[in-house]
Scaffold this motif. Structure first.
Motif, short mmCIF file in Angstrom:
data_model
loop_
_atom_site.label_atom_id
_atom_site.label_comp_id
_atom_site.label_asym_id
_atom_site.label_seq_id
_atom_site.Cartn_x
_atom_site.Cartn_y
_atom_site.Cartn_z
N ALA A 12 -14.51 -18.14 43.07
CA ALA A 12 -15.04 -18.34 41.72
C ALA A 12 -15.05 -19.83 41.37
O ALA A 12 -16.00 -20.33 40.77
N ILE A 13 -14.00 -20.55 41.76
CA ILE A 13 -13.94 -21.99 41.49
C ILE A 13 -15.03 -22.71 42.26
O ILE A 13 -15.72 -23.57 41.73
N VAL A 14 -15.20 -22.35 43.52
CA VAL A 14 -16.25 -22.97 44.32
C VAL A 14 -17.60 -22.66 43.72
O VAL A 14 -18.47 -23.52 43.62
N ASN A 15 -17.81 -21.43 43.29
CA ASN A 15 -19.06 -21.03 42.69
C ASN A 15 -19.34 -21.84 41.42
O ASN A 15 -20.45 -22.31 41.21
N ALA A 16 -18.33 -22.03 40.59
CA ALA A 16 -18.50 -22.81 39.37
C ALA A 16 -18.80 -24.26 39.70
O ALA A 16 -19.66 -24.90 39.08
N THR A 17 -18.13 -24.81 40.69
CA THR A 17 -18.36 -26.19 41.11
C THR A 17 -19.78 -26.35 41.63
O THR A 17 -20.45 -27.34 41.34
N GLU A 18 -20.23 -25.36 42.39
CA GLU A 18 -21.60 -25.43 42.91
C GLU A 18 -22.62 -25.46 41.77
O GLU A 18 -23.59 -26.21 41.81
N TRP A 19 -22.39 -24.66 40.74
CA TRP A 19 -23.32 -24.64 39.61
C TRP A 19 -23.34 -25.98 38.89
O TRP A 19 -24.39 -26.46 38.47
N ILE A 20 -22.18 -26.58 38.73
CA ILE A 20 -22.12 -27.90 38.08
C ILE A 20 -22.90 -28.92 38.89
O ILE A 20 -23.66 -29.73 38.34
N ILE A 21 -22.75 -28.89 40.20
CA ILE A 21 -23.47 -29.82 41.08
C ILE A 21 -24.98 -29.55 41.00
O ILE A 21 -25.78 -30.49 40.89
N ILE A 22 -25.38 -28.30 41.01
CA ILE A 22 -26.81 -27.96 40.91
C ILE A 22 -27.40 -28.45 39.59
O ILE A 22 -28.48 -29.05 39.57
N ILE A 23 -26.68 -28.23 38.51
CA ILE A 23 -27.17 -28.69 37.19
C ILE A 23 -27.26 -30.21 37.16
O ILE A 23 -28.22 -30.78 36.65
N ALA A 24 -26.26 -30.89 37.72
CA ALA A 24 -26.29 -32.35 37.76
C ALA A 24 -27.49 -32.86 38.55
O ALA A 24 -28.16 -33.81 38.15
N ILE A 25 -27.78 -32.23 39.67
CA ILE A 25 -28.93 -32.64 40.49
C ILE A 25 -30.23 -32.42 39.73
O ILE A 25 -31.12 -33.28 39.74
N ILE A 26 -30.35 -31.29 39.04
CA ILE A 26 -31.56 -31.02 38.25
C ILE A 26 -31.74 -32.07 37.16
O ILE A 26 -32.84 -32.57 36.95
N VAL A 27 -30.66 -32.42 36.48
CA VAL A 27 -30.73 -33.44 35.43
C VAL A 27 -31.16 -34.78 36.01
O VAL A 27 -32.00 -35.48 35.45
N VAL A 28 -30.61 -35.15 37.16
CA VAL A 28 -30.98 -36.41 37.80
C VAL A 28 -32.45 -36.40 38.20
O VAL A 28 -33.18 -37.38 38.00
N VAL A 29 -32.93 -35.28 38.72
CA VAL A 29 -34.33 -35.19 39.13
C VAL A 29 -35.26 -35.28 37.92
O VAL A 29 -36.27 -35.98 37.95
N ILE A 30 -34.91 -34.59 36.86
CA ILE A 30 -35.79 -34.57 35.67
C ILE A 30 -35.74 -35.90 34.92
O ILE A 30 -36.77 -36.45 34.55
N PHE A 31 -34.55 -36.40 34.65
CA PHE A 31 -34.42 -37.58 33.79
C PHE A 31 -34.20 -38.88 34.55
O PHE A 31 -34.32 -39.96 33.99
N GLY A 32 -33.85 -38.82 35.80
CA GLY A 32 -33.58 -40.03 36.58
C GLY A 32 -32.11 -40.37 36.58
O GLY A 32 -31.35 -39.96 35.70
N ALA A 33 -31.72 -41.17 37.54
CA ALA A 33 -30.30 -41.52 37.71
C ALA A 33 -29.79 -42.41 36.59
O ALA A 33 -28.63 -42.37 36.22
N LYS A 34 -30.68 -43.22 36.00
CA LYS A 34 -30.25 -44.13 34.94
C LYS A 34 -29.94 -43.38 33.65
O LYS A 34 -29.11 -43.83 32.86
N LYS A 35 -30.61 -42.27 33.41
CA LYS A 35 -30.40 -41.51 32.18
C LYS A 35 -29.19 -40.58 32.26
O LYS A 35 -28.68 -40.14 31.24
#
Length: 117
Positions: A12-35
């Motif tokens: 469950a912890i790994v699963n939650a960590t994976e979701w956080i990483i996926i969301i972070a990657i999506i945010v970086v892709v949409i808004f860019g690394a500077k944002k």
């Protein structure tokens, strides 16, 4: 039994960590690394403001509960003055009315004004 429960918890912890990483990657892709840091700061500020508002609401609720159990004459006088002020603005004669009668008259006047519109 505890070995199975521990394994489920680890998954469950790994699963939650994976979701956080996926969301972070999506945010970086949409808004860019500077944002990304800006968005994280904004989220942090929003969370802080939410917590402050929650604490303030709890304090206010506690204050109202305490006020309800111990009413003072000063509070009653202030409430009466407010009621009389509102009644005067609405054109209601408040000289012979109790607080409850005055509240009812104010509510009736407000409802009457709503029906006109």
């Amino acid at each position: 039994m505890t070995g199975i429960a521990l394994t489920d918890l680890q998954l469950a912890i790994v699963n939650a960590t994976e979701w956080i990483i996926i969301i972070a990657i999506i945010v970086v892709v949409i808004f860019g690394a500077k944002k990304f840091p800006e968005i994280a700061r904004s989220f942090g500020r929003a969370t802080t403001e939410y917590e402050k508002a929650k604490i303030e609401a709890k304090k206010e609720l506690q204050r109202v509960k305490e006020l309800g159990t111990t009413t003072t004459t000063e509070t009653n006088v202030q409430d009466r003055e407010k009621l009389e002020s509102v009644a005067s603005n609405l054109g209601i004669n408040h000289s012979e009315m109790s607080d409850d009668q005055l509240r009812a008259a104010i509510q009736a006047e407000i409802n009457k004004d709503k029906n006109r519109v």
